[in-house]
Design a protein around this motif. Structure first.
Motif, short mmCIF file in Angstrom:
data_model
loop_
_atom_site.label_atom_id
_atom_site.label_comp_id
_atom_site.label_asym_id
_atom_site.label_seq_id
_atom_site.Cartn_x
_atom_site.Cartn_y
_atom_site.Cartn_z
N ILE A 1 0.95 -1.03 0.14
CA ILE A 1 0.19 -0.42 0.03
C ILE A 1 1.21 1.37 0.29
O ILE A 1 0.25 2.04 -0.11
CB ILE A 1 -1.27 -0.32 1.24
CG1 ILE A 1 -0.28 0.44 2.00
CG2 ILE A 1 -1.81 -0.50 1.04
CD1 ILE A 1 -0.85 0.46 3.85
N LYS A 2 2.34 1.38 0.01
CA LYS A 2 3.22 2.45 -0.50
C LYS A 2 3.21 2.99 0.84
O LYS A 2 3.81 4.04 0.74
CB LYS A 2 2.96 3.18 -1.46
CG LYS A 2 2.78 2.02 -2.72
CD LYS A 2 2.82 2.55 -3.61
CE LYS A 2 2.71 2.18 -5.21
NZ LYS A 2 3.75 1.53 -5.12
N GLU A 3 3.21 2.06 2.04
CA GLU A 3 2.80 3.35 3.24
C GLU A 3 4.79 3.13 3.11
O GLU A 3 5.16 3.98 4.80
CB GLU A 3 2.47 2.55 4.67
CG GLU A 3 2.85 3.20 5.75
CD GLU A 3 1.77 4.10 6.35
OE1 GLU A 3 2.64 5.15 6.74
OE2 GLU A 3 1.11 4.92 5.46
N VAL A 4 5.22 2.26 3.22
CA VAL A 4 6.63 2.24 3.40
C VAL A 4 7.33 1.93 2.28
O VAL A 4 6.59 0.80 1.57
CB VAL A 4 7.16 1.17 4.38
CG1 VAL A 4 6.52 1.11 5.69
CG2 VAL A 4 7.00 -0.20 4.34
N LYS A 5 8.72 2.46 2.40
CA LYS A 5 8.99 2.23 0.60
C LYS A 5 9.94 0.78 0.52
O LYS A 5 10.35 0.27 -0.59
CB LYS A 5 10.22 3.61 0.11
CG LYS A 5 9.46 4.62 0.05
CD LYS A 5 10.44 5.81 -0.21
CE LYS A 5 9.16 6.80 -0.35
NZ LYS A 5 10.40 8.90 -0.32
N SER A 6 10.51 0.36 1.34
CA SER A 6 11.84 -0.87 1.51
C SER A 6 11.70 -1.02 3.31
O SER A 6 10.99 -0.71 4.35
CB SER A 6 12.93 -0.04 0.91
OG SER A 6 13.95 0.84 1.97
#
Length: 101
Positions: free
Chosen positions: A18-23
């Motif tokens: 969900i793109k809350e964190v990038k990596s």
């Protein structure tokens, strides 16, 4: 690897989806840890600490009971998703998600 570690690592997969964190490195930094620590946890030679679990709950508004397998509700919101069992990357499209109301 214990159940809580598995749940958190699968939560990380969801947060990336969900793109809350990038990596993984971004996740580790945001909970006050290191990418190398995540690698050790994945290998089963380390575990998430109480401090890291607390940081996950605060940083991402995660329900602590979910992390310990006591509830299906993932987030501390009225419209939180629920995950019946572990989220596997290969099953993301078929995993049963539902809104709790």
């Amino acid at each position: 690897m214990n159940q809580t570690d598995e749940i958190i690592l699968e939560l990380l997969d969801y947060l990336r989806l969900i793109k809350e964190v990038k990596s993984e490195a971004d996740f580790a930094r945001r909970i006050g840890s290191y990418r190398a620590t995540l690698t050790k946890i994945k290998k089963g030679t380390a575990h998430f600490t109480v401090e890291q679990i607390g940081s996950i709950c605060r940083e991402f508004n995660v329900n602590a009971n979910f992390l310990f397998g006591a509830q299906k509700k993932v987030f501390n919101t009225d419209d939180s998703i629920e995950i019946d069992r572990y989220l596997k990357p290969e099953n993301i499209e078929t995993t049963a998600f539902s809104s709790s109301k």
